[in-house]
Write an enzyme that holds these catalytic residues in place. Sequence first.
Site, PDB file in Angstrom:
ATOM      1  N   LYS A 148       5.236  -6.897  -6.926  1.00 37.49           N
ATOM      2  CA  LYS A 148       6.123  -5.768  -7.251  1.00 37.49           C
ATOM      3  C   LYS A 148       6.117  -4.844  -6.041  1.00 37.49           C
ATOM      4  O   LYS A 148       5.190  -4.062  -5.845  1.00 37.49           O
ATOM      5  CB  LYS A 148       5.566  -5.032  -8.480  1.00 37.49           C
ATOM      6  CG  LYS A 148       6.567  -4.205  -9.275  1.00 37.49           C
ATOM      7  CD  LYS A 148       7.308  -3.158  -8.484  1.00 37.49           C
ATOM      8  CE  LYS A 148       6.757  -1.771  -8.657  1.00 37.49           C
ATOM      9  NZ  LYS A 148       7.524  -0.784  -7.852  1.00 37.49           N
ATOM     10  N   PRO A 149       7.161  -4.946  -5.194  1.00 32.50           N
ATOM     11  CA  PRO A 149       7.203  -4.047  -4.033  1.00 32.50           C
ATOM     12  C   PRO A 149       7.544  -2.624  -4.470  1.00 32.50           C
ATOM     13  O   PRO A 149       7.984  -2.406  -5.606  1.00 32.50           O
ATOM     14  CB  PRO A 149       8.336  -4.630  -3.181  1.00 32.50           C
ATOM     15  CG  PRO A 149       9.193  -5.390  -4.124  1.00 32.50           C
ATOM     16  CD  PRO A 149       8.333  -5.825  -5.282  1.00 32.50           C
ATOM     17  N   GLY A 204      -1.542   1.927  -2.991  1.00 31.16           N
ATOM     18  CA  GLY A 204      -0.715   3.103  -3.231  1.00 31.16           C
ATOM     19  C   GLY A 204      -1.610   4.322  -3.321  1.00 31.16           C
ATOM     20  O   GLY A 204      -2.711   4.337  -2.772  1.00 31.16           O
ATOM     21  N   SER A 205      -1.156   5.328  -4.029  1.00 31.93           N
ATOM     22  CA  SER A 205      -1.911   6.583  -4.067  1.00 31.93           C
ATOM     23  C   SER A 205      -3.016   6.524  -5.136  1.00 31.93           C
ATOM     24  O   SER A 205      -2.913   5.760  -6.100  1.00 31.93           O
ATOM     25  CB  SER A 205      -0.950   7.729  -4.362  1.00 31.93           C
ATOM     26  OG  SER A 205      -0.267   7.449  -5.562  1.00 31.93           O
ATOM     27  N   GLU A 226      -6.451  -0.258  -3.140  1.00 29.90           N
ATOM     28  CA  GLU A 226      -6.390   0.257  -1.764  1.00 29.90           C
ATOM     29  C   GLU A 226      -5.561   1.527  -1.801  1.00 29.90           C
ATOM     30  O   GLU A 226      -4.347   1.462  -1.987  1.00 29.90           O
ATOM     31  CB  GLU A 226      -5.719  -0.772  -0.843  1.00 29.90           C
ATOM     32  CG  GLU A 226      -6.513  -2.036  -0.625  1.00 29.90           C
ATOM     33  CD  GLU A 226      -7.754  -1.819   0.226  1.00 29.90           C
ATOM     34  OE1 GLU A 226      -7.833  -0.792   0.926  1.00 29.90           O
ATOM     35  OE2 GLU A 226      -8.653  -2.663   0.154  1.00 29.90           O
ATOM     36  N   CYS A 260      -1.955   4.877   5.811  1.00 26.77           N
ATOM     37  CA  CYS A 260      -3.122   5.190   4.968  1.00 26.77           C
ATOM     38  C   CYS A 260      -4.339   5.493   5.821  1.00 26.77           C
ATOM     39  O   CYS A 260      -5.115   6.388   5.504  1.00 26.77           O
ATOM     40  CB  CYS A 260      -3.405   4.043   4.004  1.00 26.77           C
ATOM     41  SG  CYS A 260      -3.619   2.459   4.814  1.00 26.77           S
ATOM     42  N   GLU A 350      -4.319  14.237   1.411  1.00 27.03           N
ATOM     43  CA  GLU A 350      -3.563  13.356   2.301  1.00 27.03           C
ATOM     44  C   GLU A 350      -2.208  14.016   2.584  1.00 27.03           C
ATOM     45  O   GLU A 350      -1.465  14.330   1.651  1.00 27.03           O
ATOM     46  CB  GLU A 350      -3.365  11.999   1.612  1.00 27.03           C
ATOM     47  CG  GLU A 350      -2.814  10.929   2.533  1.00 27.03           C
ATOM     48  CD  GLU A 350      -2.670   9.573   1.837  1.00 27.03           C
ATOM     49  OE1 GLU A 350      -2.279   9.533   0.655  1.00 27.03           O
ATOM     50  OE2 GLU A 350      -2.917   8.551   2.488  1.00 27.03           O
TER      51      GLU A 350
HETATM   52  P1  NAD Z   1       2.520   5.100  -5.112  1.00 28.24           P
HETATM   53  O1  NAD Z   1       1.169   5.189  -5.724  1.00 28.24           O
HETATM   54  O2  NAD Z   1       3.521   6.130  -5.463  1.00 28.24           O
HETATM   55  O3  NAD Z   1       3.219   3.711  -5.475  1.00 28.24           O
HETATM   56  C1  NAD Z   1       2.636   2.477  -5.138  1.00 28.24           C
HETATM   57  C2  NAD Z   1       3.252   1.395  -6.014  1.00 28.24           C
HETATM   58  O4  NAD Z   1       2.834   1.606  -7.354  1.00 28.24           O
HETATM   59  C3  NAD Z   1       4.772   1.370  -6.038  1.00 28.24           C
HETATM   60  O5  NAD Z   1       5.197   0.035  -6.034  1.00 28.24           O
HETATM   61  C4  NAD Z   1       5.105   2.030  -7.367  1.00 28.24           C
HETATM   62  O6  NAD Z   1       6.328   1.635  -7.918  1.00 28.24           O
HETATM   63  C5  NAD Z   1       3.964   1.557  -8.224  1.00 28.24           C
HETATM   64  N1  NAD Z   1       3.667   2.396  -9.374  1.00 28.24           N
HETATM   65  C6  NAD Z   1       3.967   3.701  -9.577  1.00 28.24           C
HETATM   66  N2  NAD Z   1       3.492   4.111 -10.779  1.00 28.24           N
HETATM   67  C7  NAD Z   1       2.875   3.038 -11.326  1.00 28.24           C
HETATM   68  C8  NAD Z   1       2.167   2.840 -12.544  1.00 28.24           C
HETATM   69  N3  NAD Z   1       2.006   3.824 -13.443  1.00 28.24           N
HETATM   70  N4  NAD Z   1       1.635   1.633 -12.763  1.00 28.24           N
HETATM   71  C9  NAD Z   1       1.762   0.629 -11.880  1.00 28.24           C
HETATM   72  N5  NAD Z   1       2.435   0.761 -10.707  1.00 28.24           N
HETATM   73  C10 NAD Z   1       2.979   1.959 -10.443  1.00 28.24           C
HETATM   74  O7  NAD Z   1       2.242   4.997  -3.554  1.00 28.24           O
HETATM   75  P2  NAD Z   1       3.345   4.986  -2.396  1.00 28.24           P
HETATM   76  O8  NAD Z   1       3.899   6.354  -2.293  1.00 28.24           O
HETATM   77  O9  NAD Z   1       4.269   3.837  -2.566  1.00 28.24           O
HETATM   78  O10 NAD Z   1       2.427   4.657  -1.127  1.00 28.24           O
HETATM   79  C11 NAD Z   1       1.782   5.645  -0.395  1.00 28.24           C
HETATM   80  C12 NAD Z   1       0.302   5.638  -0.706  1.00 28.24           C
HETATM   81  O11 NAD Z   1      -0.245   4.342  -0.454  1.00 28.24           O
HETATM   82  C13 NAD Z   1      -0.464   6.585   0.173  1.00 28.24           C
HETATM   83  O12 NAD Z   1      -1.442   7.258  -0.579  1.00 28.24           O
HETATM   84  C14 NAD Z   1      -1.117   5.650   1.175  1.00 28.24           C
HETATM   85  O13 NAD Z   1      -2.251   6.171   1.790  1.00 28.24           O
HETATM   86  C15 NAD Z   1      -1.414   4.460   0.333  1.00 28.24           C
HETATM   87  N6  NAD Z   1      -1.615   3.255   1.141  1.00 28.24           N
HETATM   88  C16 NAD Z   1      -2.861   2.702   1.203  1.00 28.24           C
HETATM   89  C17 NAD Z   1      -3.096   1.575   1.971  1.00 28.24           C
HETATM   90  C18 NAD Z   1      -4.459   0.937   2.037  1.00 28.24           C
HETATM   91  O14 NAD Z   1      -4.538  -0.208   2.415  1.00 28.24           O
HETATM   92  N7  NAD Z   1      -5.525   1.627   1.688  1.00 28.24           N
HETATM   93  C19 NAD Z   1      -2.039   1.012   2.685  1.00 28.24           C
HETATM   94  C20 NAD Z   1      -0.785   1.598   2.613  1.00 28.24           C
HETATM   95  C21 NAD Z   1      -0.583   2.724   1.819  1.00 28.24           C
END
Ligand code: NAD
Length: 479
Positions: A148-149, A204-205, A226, A260, A350
């Site tokens: 799921k991108p 993600g976050s 992550e 990140c 962040e």
């Molecule tokens: P996000 O948490 O908003 O979303 C990440 C993914 O989760 C998206 O595909 C989104 O649709 C999905 N999502 C949202 N709500 C959800 C839920 N309730 N259940 C399941 N999936 C859900 O993050 P973002 O804004 O896409 O990415 C930025 C964040 O990712 C930053 O905090 C960044 O530091 C982190 N990040 C971490 C790494 C790592 O390897 N540690 C790498 C890249 C980005």
Amino acid sequence: MTTGTDRAVHGIEDIRAAVATAKDAGRSWAALGARERRAALLRWKRAMAGRADEFAEVIAAESGKPPHDARAEVLLTVVHLDWAARNARRVLGRRRVSSGLLSVHQRALLAYRPLGVIGVIGPWNYPLYTPMGSIGYAIAAGNAVVFKPSELTPGVGVLLARSFAEAVPGHADLLRTVTGPASTGAALAGADGPTGVDKIAFTGSPGTARKVAAACAATLTPLLAECGGKDAVLVAADADLDAAADAIVWGAMGNAGQTCAGVERVYAVASVHEELCARIVLRARALAPGDAYGPLTLPSQLDVVRRHVEQALADGGRAVLGGPDTSQTRTVGPVVLTGVPEDSPAVTEETFGPVVVVNPVRDMDEAVERADASAYSLGAAVFTRSRAAGLAVAERLGSGAVSVNSVLGFAAIPSLPFGGAGESGYGRIHGEEGLRAFGAPHSVTVRRFAPAVDLTSFATPRARAARAVELGRKLHARF
Ligand code: NAD
């Protein structure tokens, strides 16, 4: 670049169907010999490298990053896929391990078997490289994947699955992409009921990670998380300040700060702090936003960046480059702050924008203390002319990865595991750990001969068994 198909909103039924199809494909993939899997994955890798421009075009169009950054992302991705393909058998294949004195009559064997279907939920900032840190390694470990991108970069996910199906047509359903917003990710994680997924790899976050963890908890589905970072660069008094400034500016401003493990904090020893700031400003001022890096991908991120900068100034910090006015549009100019109190959001949260806080410290001890004081713990970097001193500081830092005299050095080395602790999540991608993350250890013993004293038989006279136990106890009490 995003098409109608890419914008499809998949729900629980689509996800269950995708998982079921992937599970079937996974069975024949797992049954394939390790050699065939490696050959198929290298074919996919070559296809991706051959289509690098096509991938880069979609990445750039959806995320807004410049084409040269997108091409570098494709290269990083294939470097990791290459390593995963070539090392899966060595790391996961069955091998003999020591049985120990007590079980010398047994042969002990260990292998890592595929888990089944891995649900991968990805972010938008490195829409190919980041999820592929899970996808490539999971498939190399013999699993199927439902991906799921991010809703901001669905086309990358659709292209990825298509490229796999074309390169490995006999196993086309092994990588399925489902698209949609948060609700689709939530459904994949199990929030709407079981899906059949065997593990979730989330990037993600930390706020979203908590929701994913809660959904996974209902079905005891394991999770690899992550999350974000607030990485620090520590600069010693003897550091090459030009090299440090150059790396800091790239690490902080590259990808508009949306990395990140990007540089968000710098702790420089007081004697070189001012000079370092000057050199950072010189380099950052020369950057052309829009060319050196793109706009903030997420429109709402502009508010976060503005709030952090404004609050840093209100808290007594000083802007040596840029300021709140730098961020009128999504293409934000570089901001360099100094003297920002350690409890200001620009230091604690962040920022995910082209903003860096450069604070002075008494010595490297204080630098380590401050770097580790963050709720996040992902990566870090140390600059010093003494490699031995750099290594010593690296060993003291709590973060999961440290680069000495470079930033993000670990990201391009596939044999190094990557991941963090605290708000940065848990588990590791990349390297041997990143392969094992998608395998279930399978332990087997094969009895080779009857032991002198069989402790697993009622036929062994109790006194004899007791003497053997006592002998073992004495040995362990001594050595
Ligand atoms: P996000 O948490 O908003 O979303 C990440 C993914 O989760 C998206 O595909 C989104 O649709 C999905 N999502 C949202 N709500 C959800 C839920 N309730 N259940 C399941 N999936 C859900 O993050 P973002 O804004 O896409 O990415 C930025 C964040 O990712 C930053 O905090 C960044 O530091 C982190 N990040 C971490 C790494 C790592 O390897 N540690 C790498 C890249 C980005």
